[in-house]
Motif scaffolding. Structure first.
Motif, mmCIF file in Angstrom:
data_model
loop_
_atom_site.group_PDB
_atom_site.id
_atom_site.type_symbol
_atom_site.label_atom_id
_atom_site.label_comp_id
_atom_site.label_asym_id
_atom_site.label_seq_id
_atom_site.Cartn_x
_atom_site.Cartn_y
_atom_site.Cartn_z
ATOM 1 N N LEU A 134 0.838 -1.211 0.000
ATOM 2 C CA LEU A 134 0.000 0.000 0.000
ATOM 3 C C LEU A 134 0.867 1.251 0.000
ATOM 4 O O LEU A 134 0.567 2.218 -0.708
ATOM 5 C CB LEU A 134 -0.937 0.004 1.206
ATOM 6 C CG LEU A 134 -1.939 -1.140 1.241
ATOM 7 C CD1 LEU A 134 -2.785 -1.061 2.501
ATOM 8 C CD2 LEU A 134 -2.800 -1.150 -0.005
ATOM 9 N N TRP A 135 1.930 1.234 0.780
ATOM 10 C CA TRP A 135 2.835 2.380 0.771
ATOM 11 C C TRP A 135 3.448 2.547 -0.618
ATOM 12 O O TRP A 135 3.463 3.647 -1.162
ATOM 13 C CB TRP A 135 3.939 2.209 1.826
ATOM 14 C CG TRP A 135 4.879 3.360 1.827
ATOM 15 C CD1 TRP A 135 4.713 4.544 2.484
ATOM 16 C CD2 TRP A 135 6.106 3.473 1.100
ATOM 17 N NE1 TRP A 135 5.776 5.385 2.212
ATOM 18 C CE2 TRP A 135 6.644 4.742 1.360
ATOM 19 C CE3 TRP A 135 6.802 2.620 0.257
ATOM 20 C CZ2 TRP A 135 7.838 5.184 0.817
ATOM 21 C CZ3 TRP A 135 8.000 3.045 -0.298
ATOM 22 C CH2 TRP A 135 8.505 4.325 -0.010
ATOM 23 N N GLY A 136 3.921 1.481 -1.212
ATOM 24 C CA GLY A 136 4.567 1.554 -2.514
ATOM 25 C C GLY A 136 3.641 1.950 -3.643
ATOM 26 O O GLY A 136 4.034 2.635 -4.586
ATOM 27 N N GLU A 137 2.392 1.554 -3.545
ATOM 28 C CA GLU A 137 1.436 1.818 -4.617
ATOM 29 C C GLU A 137 0.625 3.098 -4.414
ATOM 30 O O GLU A 137 0.161 3.677 -5.388
ATOM 31 C CB GLU A 137 0.459 0.632 -4.749
ATOM 32 C CG GLU A 137 1.092 -0.649 -5.232
ATOM 33 C CD GLU A 137 1.409 -0.629 -6.710
ATOM 34 O OE1 GLU A 137 0.527 -0.281 -7.505
ATOM 35 O OE2 GLU A 137 2.554 -0.963 -7.076
ATOM 36 N N ALA A 138 0.416 3.517 -3.158
ATOM 37 C CA ALA A 138 -0.551 4.600 -2.922
ATOM 38 C C ALA A 138 -0.190 5.523 -1.767
ATOM 39 O O ALA A 138 -1.076 6.133 -1.179
ATOM 40 C CB ALA A 138 -1.929 3.981 -2.675
ATOM 41 N N ARG A 139 1.086 5.702 -1.474
ATOM 42 C CA ARG A 139 1.435 6.534 -0.318
ATOM 43 C C ARG A 139 0.997 7.987 -0.476
ATOM 44 O O ARG A 139 0.734 8.654 0.496
ATOM 45 C CB ARG A 139 2.916 6.451 -0.002
ATOM 46 C CG ARG A 139 3.816 7.119 -1.007
ATOM 47 C CD ARG A 139 5.272 6.946 -0.612
ATOM 48 N NE ARG A 139 6.158 7.219 -1.710
ATOM 49 C CZ ARG A 139 6.450 6.377 -2.680
ATOM 50 N NH1 ARG A 139 5.897 5.171 -2.680
ATOM 51 N NH2 ARG A 139 7.273 6.705 -3.642
ATOM 52 N N GLY A 140 0.874 8.483 -1.688
ATOM 53 C CA GLY A 140 0.466 9.862 -1.908
ATOM 54 C C GLY A 140 -1.037 10.060 -1.989
ATOM 55 O O GLY A 140 -1.505 11.168 -2.220
ATOM 56 N N PHE B 181 11.267 -0.349 -4.609
ATOM 57 C CA PHE B 181 11.713 -1.668 -4.167
ATOM 58 C C PHE B 181 12.761 -1.596 -3.052
ATOM 59 O O PHE B 181 12.739 -2.414 -2.130
ATOM 60 C CB PHE B 181 12.230 -2.503 -5.337
ATOM 61 C CG PHE B 181 12.585 -3.899 -4.934
ATOM 62 C CD1 PHE B 181 11.595 -4.840 -4.689
ATOM 63 C CD2 PHE B 181 13.916 -4.273 -4.769
ATOM 64 C CE1 PHE B 181 11.929 -6.126 -4.287
ATOM 65 C CE2 PHE B 181 14.250 -5.562 -4.366
ATOM 66 C CZ PHE B 181 13.254 -6.491 -4.124
ATOM 67 N N VAL B 182 13.660 -0.624 -3.105
ATOM 68 C CA VAL B 182 14.688 -0.538 -2.055
ATOM 69 C C VAL B 182 14.070 -0.290 -0.683
ATOM 70 O O VAL B 182 14.615 -0.720 0.328
ATOM 71 C CB VAL B 182 15.765 0.534 -2.360
ATOM 72 C CG1 VAL B 182 16.568 0.165 -3.586
ATOM 73 C CG2 VAL B 182 15.156 1.915 -2.481
ATOM 74 N N TYR B 183 12.922 0.362 -0.651
ATOM 75 C CA TYR B 183 12.204 0.581 0.608
ATOM 76 C C TYR B 183 11.434 -0.671 1.014
ATOM 77 O O TYR B 183 11.450 -1.072 2.173
ATOM 78 C CB TYR B 183 11.240 1.762 0.485
ATOM 79 C CG TYR B 183 11.939 3.070 0.250
ATOM 80 C CD1 TYR B 183 12.443 3.812 1.313
ATOM 81 C CD2 TYR B 183 12.114 3.561 -1.034
ATOM 82 C CE1 TYR B 183 13.097 5.022 1.098
ATOM 83 C CE2 TYR B 183 12.767 4.766 -1.263
ATOM 84 C CZ TYR B 183 13.256 5.486 -0.199
ATOM 85 O OH TYR B 183 13.899 6.671 -0.416
ATOM 86 N N LEU B 184 10.746 -1.272 0.055
ATOM 87 C CA LEU B 184 9.931 -2.444 0.366
ATOM 88 C C LEU B 184 10.785 -3.627 0.796
ATOM 89 O O LEU B 184 10.368 -4.423 1.623
ATOM 90 C CB LEU B 184 9.069 -2.832 -0.834
ATOM 91 C CG LEU B 184 8.107 -1.752 -1.334
ATOM 92 C CD1 LEU B 184 7.198 -2.307 -2.409
ATOM 93 C CD2 LEU B 184 7.296 -1.148 -0.210
ATOM 94 N N SER B 185 11.984 -3.726 0.221
ATOM 95 C CA SER B 185 12.881 -4.828 0.558
ATOM 96 C C SER B 185 13.598 -4.611 1.886
ATOM 97 O O SER B 185 14.236 -5.517 2.403
ATOM 98 C CB SER B 185 13.915 -5.007 -0.549
ATOM 99 O OG SER B 185 14.790 -3.891 -0.585
ATOM 100 N N GLY B 186 13.516 -3.406 2.441
ATOM 101 C CA GLY B 186 14.167 -3.102 3.709
ATOM 102 C C GLY B 186 15.558 -2.508 3.569
ATOM 103 O O GLY B 186 16.196 -2.202 4.566
#
Length: 141
Positions: free
Chosen positions: A15-21, A71-76
């Protein structure tokens, strides 16, 4: 289906990666498209199995593509900003537990209006909802 902590985490990251804004309402709408895929009723769904399987199905949610800047955020590898992630966690939890109704009318697909044109899969699909920078669909051929 009982959701695990891993399901909750991957769901919120998606959800953050797809719709954070998009704000909470927009994240809830995107979350419902994921839940609608998870609950499609098929024993071996094309969408993937469970929240992790659906969210990380290759090429379904672009934020999980290895070449996507998210991806760098989602992967940690980089931390997601705390407040932004907290909102995504709230949206994920509210949708997983059914605390909020589906505003999308059963959508299983959406696209961002920031794309130069609508994806080919929208032809023949039923548009169900529009919110912020996302347009939602079901009955995609």
């Amino acid at each position: 289906m009982t959701a695990t902590e891993v399901d909750r985490d991957i769901f919120a990251r998606t959800l953050w990666g797809e719709a954070r804004g998009e704000g909470l309402a927009g994240q809830i709408a995107v979350a419902w498209t994921i839940r609608n895929r998870v609950n499609d009723g098929k024993a071996r769904s094309w969408w993937g199995e469970g929240y992790v399987g659906v969210c990380q199905k290759p090429y379904q949610f672009s934020c999980w593509n290895k070449n996507d800047p998210n991806f760098v955020y989602l992967s940690g590898a980089k931390p997601i900003p705390f407040r932004e992630f907290a909102q995504a966690q709230i949206a994920a939890e509210q949708v997983m537990t059914g605390k909020v109704p589906d505003p999308t009318g059963g959508a299983t697909h959406y696209y961002a209006t920031t794309l130069p044109k609508a994806p080919a899969w929208t032809v023949g699909a039923k548009q169900t909802f529009r919110l912020g920078h996302h347009v939602f669909f079901r009955d995609v051929p």
